[in-house]
Design a protein around this motif. Sequence first.
Motif, PDB file in Angstrom:
ATOM      1  N   SER A 123      22.262  80.772  44.971  1.00  0.00           N
ATOM      2  CA  SER A 123      21.460  81.958  45.289  1.00  0.00           C
ATOM      3  C   SER A 123      20.525  81.747  46.473  1.00  0.00           C
ATOM      4  CB  SER A 123      20.642  82.396  44.067  1.00  0.00           C
ATOM      5  OG  SER A 123      19.670  81.413  43.731  1.00  0.00           O
ATOM      6  N   GLU A 124      20.340  80.485  46.894  1.00  0.00           N
ATOM      7  CA  GLU A 124      19.383  80.193  47.964  1.00  0.00           C
ATOM      8  C   GLU A 124      19.634  80.993  49.245  1.00  0.00           C
ATOM      9  OE1 GLU A 124      17.133  76.312  49.864  1.00  0.00           O
ATOM     10  OE2 GLU A 124      19.229  76.124  49.274  1.00  0.00           O
ATOM     11  N   PRO A 125      20.901  81.122  49.736  1.00  0.00           N
ATOM     12  CA  PRO A 125      21.118  81.951  50.930  1.00  0.00           C
ATOM     13  C   PRO A 125      20.660  83.390  50.749  1.00  0.00           C
ATOM     14  CG  PRO A 125      23.054  80.624  50.455  1.00  0.00           C
ATOM     15  CD  PRO A 125      22.145  80.488  49.279  1.00  0.00           C
ATOM     16  N   MET A 126      20.858  83.942  49.548  1.00  0.00           N
ATOM     17  CA  MET A 126      20.433  85.320  49.287  1.00  0.00           C
ATOM     18  C   MET A 126      18.915  85.432  49.271  1.00  0.00           C
ATOM     19  SD  MET A 126      23.231  86.565  46.426  1.00  0.00           S
ATOM     20  CE  MET A 126      23.339  85.047  45.476  1.00  0.00           C
ATOM     21  N   VAL A 127      18.233  84.391  48.763  1.00  0.00           N
ATOM     22  CA  VAL A 127      16.760  84.378  48.759  1.00  0.00           C
ATOM     23  C   VAL A 127      16.244  84.325  50.193  1.00  0.00           C
ATOM     24  CG1 VAL A 127      14.716  83.063  48.085  1.00  0.00           C
ATOM     25  CG2 VAL A 127      16.629  83.311  46.476  1.00  0.00           C
ATOM     26  N   ILE A 128      16.826  83.437  51.023  1.00  0.00           N
ATOM     27  CA  ILE A 128      16.390  83.272  52.412  1.00  0.00           C
ATOM     28  C   ILE A 128      16.541  84.574  53.196  1.00  0.00           C
ATOM     29  CG2 ILE A 128      16.972  82.129  54.602  1.00  0.00           C
ATOM     30  CD1 ILE A 128      17.636  79.626  52.912  1.00  0.00           C
ATOM     31  N   HIS A 129      17.635  85.290  52.944  1.00  0.00           N
ATOM     32  CA  HIS A 129      17.905  86.520  53.695  1.00  0.00           C
ATOM     33  C   HIS A 129      17.421  87.778  52.976  1.00  0.00           C
ATOM     34  CE1 HIS A 129      20.295  84.756  56.992  1.00  0.00           C
ATOM     35  NE2 HIS A 129      20.638  83.863  56.087  1.00  0.00           N
ATOM     36  N   GLY A 130      16.698  87.600  51.867  1.00  0.00           N
ATOM     37  CA  GLY A 130      16.081  88.729  51.177  1.00  0.00           C
ATOM     38  C   GLY A 130      17.060  89.731  50.608  1.00  0.00           C
ATOM     39  N   ILE A 131      18.128  89.224  50.011  1.00  0.00           N
ATOM     40  CA  ILE A 131      19.168  90.108  49.477  1.00  0.00           C
ATOM     41  C   ILE A 131      18.997  90.263  47.970  1.00  0.00           C
ATOM     42  CG2 ILE A 131      21.660  90.368  49.124  1.00  0.00           C
ATOM     43  CD1 ILE A 131      22.045  88.806  51.726  1.00  0.00           C
ATOM     44  N   GLY A 132      18.838  91.518  47.497  1.00  0.00           N
ATOM     45  CA  GLY A 132      18.820  91.838  46.076  1.00  0.00           C
ATOM     46  C   GLY A 132      17.580  91.384  45.341  1.00  0.00           C
ATOM     47  N   THR A 133      17.487  91.855  44.114  1.00  0.00           N
ATOM     48  CA  THR A 133      16.417  91.415  43.216  1.00  0.00           C
ATOM     49  C   THR A 133      16.842  90.117  42.535  1.00  0.00           C
ATOM     50  OG1 THR A 133      17.339  92.628  41.338  1.00  0.00           O
ATOM     51  CG2 THR A 133      15.806  93.819  42.773  1.00  0.00           C
ATOM     52  N   ARG A 137      20.689  88.847  42.040  1.00  0.00           N
ATOM     53  CA  ARG A 137      21.154  87.566  42.570  1.00  0.00           C
ATOM     54  C   ARG A 137      21.787  86.719  41.477  1.00  0.00           C
ATOM     55  NH1 ARG A 137      16.277  87.907  45.904  1.00  0.00           N
ATOM     56  NH2 ARG A 137      15.105  86.627  44.410  1.00  0.00           N
ATOM     57  N   ILE A 138      21.193  86.713  40.299  1.00  0.00           N
ATOM     58  CA  ILE A 138      21.761  85.949  39.178  1.00  0.00           C
ATOM     59  C   ILE A 138      23.152  86.478  38.838  1.00  0.00           C
ATOM     60  CG2 ILE A 138      21.537  85.466  36.699  1.00  0.00           C
ATOM     61  CD1 ILE A 138      18.483  85.378  37.125  1.00  0.00           C
ATOM     62  N   GLU A 139      23.299  87.794  38.817  1.00  0.00           N
ATOM     63  CA  GLU A 139      24.599  88.396  38.516  1.00  0.00           C
ATOM     64  C   GLU A 139      25.624  88.039  39.590  1.00  0.00           C
ATOM     65  OE1 GLU A 139      27.512  90.178  36.488  1.00  0.00           O
ATOM     66  OE2 GLU A 139      25.465  89.777  35.762  1.00  0.00           O
ATOM     67  N   ARG A 140      25.177  88.045  40.857  1.00  0.00           N
ATOM     68  CA  ARG A 140      26.068  87.697  41.964  1.00  0.00           C
ATOM     69  C   ARG A 140      26.493  86.228  41.872  1.00  0.00           C
ATOM     70  NH1 ARG A 140      29.957  88.391  45.535  1.00  0.00           N
ATOM     71  NH2 ARG A 140      29.572  87.531  47.609  1.00  0.00           N
ATOM     72  N   ALA A 177      28.271  83.301  49.389  1.00  0.00           N
ATOM     73  CA  ALA A 177      27.220  84.119  48.779  1.00  0.00           C
ATOM     74  C   ALA A 177      26.841  85.319  49.641  1.00  0.00           C
ATOM     75  CB  ALA A 177      25.989  83.265  48.480  1.00  0.00           C
ATOM     76  N   LEU A 178      26.877  85.151  50.969  1.00  0.00           N
ATOM     77  CA  LEU A 178      26.484  86.223  51.885  1.00  0.00           C
ATOM     78  C   LEU A 178      27.689  86.998  52.428  1.00  0.00           C
ATOM     79  CD1 LEU A 178      23.792  84.238  53.922  1.00  0.00           C
ATOM     80  CD2 LEU A 178      23.411  85.821  52.030  1.00  0.00           C
TER      81      LEU A 178
END
Length: 341
Positions: A123-133, A137-140, A177-178
Amino acid sequence: MTDTTKEPLLKVEHLSKEFPAESGMIAGRFSKRVVSAVKDISFEIYPGETFGLVGESGCGKSTTGRSIMRLTNPTAGHVYFEGKDVAQMNSKELKAMRREMQFVFQDPQASLNPRMTIGEIVSEPMVIHGIGTKEERIERVRELLDVVGLNPEHINRYPHEFSGGQRQRIGIARAFALRPKLIICDEPVSALDVSIQAQVLNLLKDLQDHFGTAYLFIAHDLSVVQHISDRVAVMYLGKIVEISDWKTLYTEPHHPYTQSLLSAVPVPDPDVQKTRKRIILPGDPPSPIDPPSGCRFHTRCPIAQAVCSEEQPELREVAPGHFCACHCAAVNPIKETSIEL
């Protein structure tokens, strides 16, 4: 087959990368020495294509991948991703570009943070790029783990609790992830057992079919590249010596170095294998600190001519879509009379 009528997703033009080496006195004068890891290479990658980059250890494959991603800054040349020059991007533009271009590293153990769970890693790439709640992110992450063949229930486990093949699947899940358009795979199966290599290669192919992602697939094993690549480029001592679609490259190599590499790839038919002649190249690869003049391969080439040590050959088209940098380019240029048995 690659559709070259489209605009290339990635375009590399005259890329070079040098690293500083030890300085010293040469002929009574102080001289700074450099390692010429990559020297004036050019190629293109199209959407949805797998472009293989092969060569022996130390030829500059990984440096090429890292220079494209700007993990290391190129010394010269240009890298255009979707028409934009990566070398000229500021930090904000670079961050946006890296959302579309990801990296799968060679060693899955070294590339995963041992203090983070696999859920946090993916999930780290999604956190860095501000994607989703956080919940999204957990579901993804659960979806990605399922796609790469891991149990989503293991989301809170740590990397050391997984095998090498499973850790590489985690690295692949992180790269997807992205949902990037291009993934640079730097020898992603070389650290794995042969049976696991096949599983990971099949996984990469399935994910490409599903997401339409393009790959720059870096490897030293020609048999691995054959099974996944649309086109293949062969590198020797920082230079690209041949580019072609994989089938033509394997059946009609025009460069003596490519031919020698292919002679080392075993054939599954024992009757054919026992009649094949292995091309053994003399000596060791020259030092990239002091590469030979002219063609960099001429010191080991069994068919080298005088011109080979004097003039550097251009990468020219020898057949439609087939490029070779050799003064003696021909189909299987090394004849049996040139092979030392």
